[in-house]
Design an enzyme around this catalytic site. Structure first.
Site, PDB file in Angstrom:
ATOM      1  N   ASN A 142       0.853  -1.186   0.000  1.00 39.40           N
ATOM      2  CA  ASN A 142       0.000   0.000   0.000  1.00 39.40           C
ATOM      3  C   ASN A 142       0.896   1.246   0.000  1.00 39.40           C
ATOM      4  OD1 ASN A 142      -1.456   2.263   1.070  1.00 39.40           O
ATOM      5  ND2 ASN A 142      -3.079   0.877   1.688  1.00 39.40           N
TER       6      ASN A 142
ATOM      7  N   HIS B 220       0.942   6.184   1.913  1.00 38.62           N
ATOM      8  CA  HIS B 220       1.671   7.130   2.767  1.00 38.62           C
ATOM      9  C   HIS B 220       2.906   7.732   2.112  1.00 38.62           C
ATOM     10  CE1 HIS B 220      -1.364   6.698   5.635  1.00 38.62           C
ATOM     11  NE2 HIS B 220      -1.231   5.380   5.658  1.00 38.62           N
TER      12      HIS B 220
ATOM     13  N   HIS C  49      -5.597   3.734  -1.780  1.00 33.24           N
ATOM     14  CA  HIS C  49      -6.920   4.120  -1.279  1.00 33.24           C
ATOM     15  C   HIS C  49      -7.190   5.554  -1.687  1.00 33.24           C
ATOM     16  CE1 HIS C  49      -9.649   4.492   2.577  1.00 33.24           C
ATOM     17  NE2 HIS C  49     -10.278   4.815   1.464  1.00 33.24           N
TER      18      HIS C  49
ATOM     19  N   ARG D 296      -6.885  12.898   0.927  1.00 37.05           N
ATOM     20  CA  ARG D 296      -5.808  13.339   1.825  1.00 37.05           C
ATOM     21  C   ARG D 296      -4.450  12.750   1.435  1.00 37.05           C
ATOM     22  NH1 ARG D 296      -7.485  10.284   7.372  1.00 37.05           N
ATOM     23  NH2 ARG D 296      -9.440  11.308   6.903  1.00 37.05           N
TER      24      ARG D 296
ATOM     25  N   GLU E 235      -8.691   0.671  -3.311  1.00 34.69           N
ATOM     26  CA  GLU E 235      -9.523   0.767  -2.104  1.00 34.69           C
ATOM     27  C   GLU E 235     -10.380   2.012  -2.182  1.00 34.69           C
ATOM     28  OE1 GLU E 235      -7.484   0.849   1.582  1.00 34.69           O
ATOM     29  OE2 GLU E 235      -6.410  -0.987   1.167  1.00 34.69           O
TER      30      GLU E 235
ATOM     31  N   THR F 275      -8.438   3.799   8.444  1.00 35.63           N
ATOM     32  CA  THR F 275      -9.658   2.988   8.388  1.00 35.63           C
ATOM     33  C   THR F 275      -9.796   2.228   9.705  1.00 35.63           C
ATOM     34  OG1 THR F 275      -9.117   2.727   6.064  1.00 35.63           O
ATOM     35  CG2 THR F 275     -10.935   1.407   6.902  1.00 35.63           C
TER      36      THR F 275
ATOM     37  N   GLU G  97     -11.359  -9.121   2.996  1.00 39.85           N
ATOM     38  CA  GLU G  97     -10.092  -8.791   3.637  1.00 39.85           C
ATOM     39  C   GLU G  97     -10.376  -8.624   5.120  1.00 39.85           C
ATOM     40  OE1 GLU G  97      -7.425  -6.114   1.708  1.00 39.85           O
ATOM     41  OE2 GLU G  97      -6.502  -5.506   3.601  1.00 39.85           O
TER      42      GLU G  97
ATOM     43  N   HIS H 226      -3.916  -4.398   7.733  1.00 42.78           N
ATOM     44  CA  HIS H 226      -4.057  -3.185   8.544  1.00 42.78           C
ATOM     45  C   HIS H 226      -3.176  -3.288   9.780  1.00 42.78           C
ATOM     46  CE1 HIS H 226      -5.497   0.507  10.288  1.00 42.78           C
ATOM     47  NE2 HIS H 226      -6.019   0.766   9.116  1.00 42.78           N
TER      48      HIS H 226
HETATM   49  N1  PXP Z   1      -5.998  -3.101   3.940  1.00 46.79           N
HETATM   50  C1  PXP Z   1      -6.961  -2.154   3.952  1.00 46.79           C
HETATM   51  C2  PXP Z   1      -8.328  -2.525   3.480  1.00 46.79           C
HETATM   52  C3  PXP Z   1      -6.684  -0.834   4.359  1.00 46.79           C
HETATM   53  O1  PXP Z   1      -7.661   0.091   4.379  1.00 46.79           O
HETATM   54  C4  PXP Z   1      -5.360  -0.514   4.735  1.00 46.79           C
HETATM   55  C5  PXP Z   1      -5.033   0.884   5.141  1.00 46.79           C
HETATM   56  O2  PXP Z   1      -5.290   1.767   4.119  1.00 46.79           O
HETATM   57  C6  PXP Z   1      -4.391  -1.526   4.681  1.00 46.79           C
HETATM   58  C7  PXP Z   1      -4.744  -2.816   4.316  1.00 46.79           C
HETATM   59  C8  PXP Z   1      -2.972  -1.266   5.032  1.00 46.79           C
HETATM   60  O3  PXP Z   1      -2.865  -0.902   6.354  1.00 46.79           O
HETATM   61  P1  PXP Z   1      -1.473  -0.338   6.909  1.00 46.79           P
HETATM   62  O4  PXP Z   1      -1.174   0.891   6.141  1.00 46.79           O
HETATM   63  O5  PXP Z   1      -1.751  -0.102   8.344  1.00 46.79           O
HETATM   64  O6  PXP Z   1      -0.453  -1.424   6.669  1.00 46.79           O
END
Ligand code: PXP
Length: 249
Positions: free
Chosen positions: A12, A15, A48, A54, A75, A106, A156, A199
Site C-alpha cells: 500500500n 503514505h 486508497h 488526503r 480501495e 480505516t 479482507e 491493517h
Molecule cells: N488493507 C486495507 C483494506 C486498508 O484500508 C489498509 C489501510 O489503508 C491496509 C490494508 C494497510 O494498512 P497499513 O497501512 O496499516 O499497513
C-alpha cells in the site's frame, strides 16, 4: 508471490502520497514507489482514494493504471463517486472500505450486514466490469455471511485490533484476536471466499497472520513506508516478503 507459499504481498503506497502532500509538491512520487515495490517482489499495489483525497489523488490512480505491471487493488468507500471512478478504470480489484472523514485511518471493517441490499446493488456493476470485489471486514461471522450473500469474491480481514493489542503488550487480547482471525479465515474459505488480511501489520506481527493457510494476500503499507525511511523501500519490502515466506514454509 513465491510459488511455494501462495501468499501474495500487496504494498500500500498511500503514505508516500501523505509525505508528498505535506508540502503540496510532486515528490516523493507514489508511482516511483510502486515501481520499486514491483521490483522488490510486491505482487500487487494497493491505493486508497479517499473521499477527502488526503493522500492518493485522482492523478495517482490514472498514473498507476497506466504504468503498473502488477494488479492494482483500488480501495474506496462505497459511494457513487467512487463507483464511477472504478468503472472508468476497471482495476483488477476493488476493495470496499468504510470511511469517516474525521478518522486518522480505516478504523473498523465495513458494516455489510446492515447495508446488505444497497451493497449487493452497488457491487453488481463492478463485478460485471470484471473487477474482483473485496470487502474489508472485521473477523465476524455475521459480516462474512453478508459479504458472501452479496456476491463478493474476496474478503479482507481487518488485523488492526490484533496489531493494536500486540503494540499495547496485551497478550491475552492479541491471542484472542488472532484466534478470531484464524477461525474466521477458515469459515470464509469454507464458503468459497478468497481471504486477504491487513491493517497495521509490522515485522513483529506479520508472521502469525501469514501462517494462516487460508490467507492468500496481505496488504501492508504504513509500516513498510516508515521502515523505508531508515533502510530504503526495496529492503523494507524484501524483509516483509522474507518474513511472510518464512512463516508460511
Ligand atoms: N488493507 C486495507 C483494506 C486498508 O484500508 C489498509 C489501510 O489503508 C491496509 C490494508 C494497510 O494498512 P497499513 O497501512 O496499516 O499497513
Amino acid at each position: 508471490m513465491t510459488a511455494e507459499t501462495g501468499l501474495r504481498l500487496g504494498v500500500n503506497i498511500d503514505h508516500v502520497a501523505t509525505v508528498r502532500n505535506a508540502r503540496g509538491g510532486a515528490y516523493p512520487d507514489p508511482l516511483r514507489a510502486a515501481r520499486i515495490a514491483e521490483e522488490a517482489g510486491a505482487d500487487g499495489i494497493t491505493a486508497h482514494l479517499r473521499e477527502d483525497r488526503r493522500h492518493i489523488s485522482d492523478a495517482d490512480i490514472d498514473g498507476l493504471m497506466a504504468v503498473l505491471s502488477v494488479p492494482l487493488n483500488f480501495e474506496m468507500a462505497a459511494t457513487a463517486e467512487m463507483q464511477k471512478i472504478a468503472l472508468r478504470h476497471k482495476p483488477h480489484a476493488v476493495c470496499l472500505v468504510p470511511e469517516k472523514r474525521e478518522e486518522r485511518t480505516t478504523e473498523g471493517g465495513l458494516e455489510v450486514a446492515r447495508e446488505e441490499n444497497r451493497l449487493a446493488h452497488y457491487i453488481a456493476p463492478l463485478r460485471e466490469a470484471g473487477c474482483r470485489v473485496s470487502i474489508f471486514i472485521a473477523a465476524d461471522k455475521r459480516q462474512i455471511d453478508a459479504a458472501h450473500r452479496i456476491g463478493a469474491e474476496v474478503i479482507e480481514l481487518h488485523t488492526g485490533a490484533y496489531c493494536d493489542a500486540h503494540a499495547e503488550g496485551d497478550i491475552t487480547t492479541r491471542d484472542r484476536e488472532l484466534e478470531g482471525l484464524r477461525e474466521m479465515a477458515s469459515y470464509a474459505r469454507s464458503l468459497g471466499l478468497e481471504v486477504h488480511a491487513g491493517h497495521g501489520l509490522t515485522y513483529d506481527t506479520v508472521q502469525p497472520v501469514a501462517a494462516l493457510p487460508e490467507v492468500r494476500e496481505l496488504n501492508i503499507g504504513h509500516f513498510i513506508i516508515g521502515e523505508a525511511i531508515f533502510m530504503g523501500l526495496q529492503p523494507a519490502i524484501a524483509e516483509m516478503r522474507r518474513l511472510m515466506d518464512e512463516a508460511r514454509s
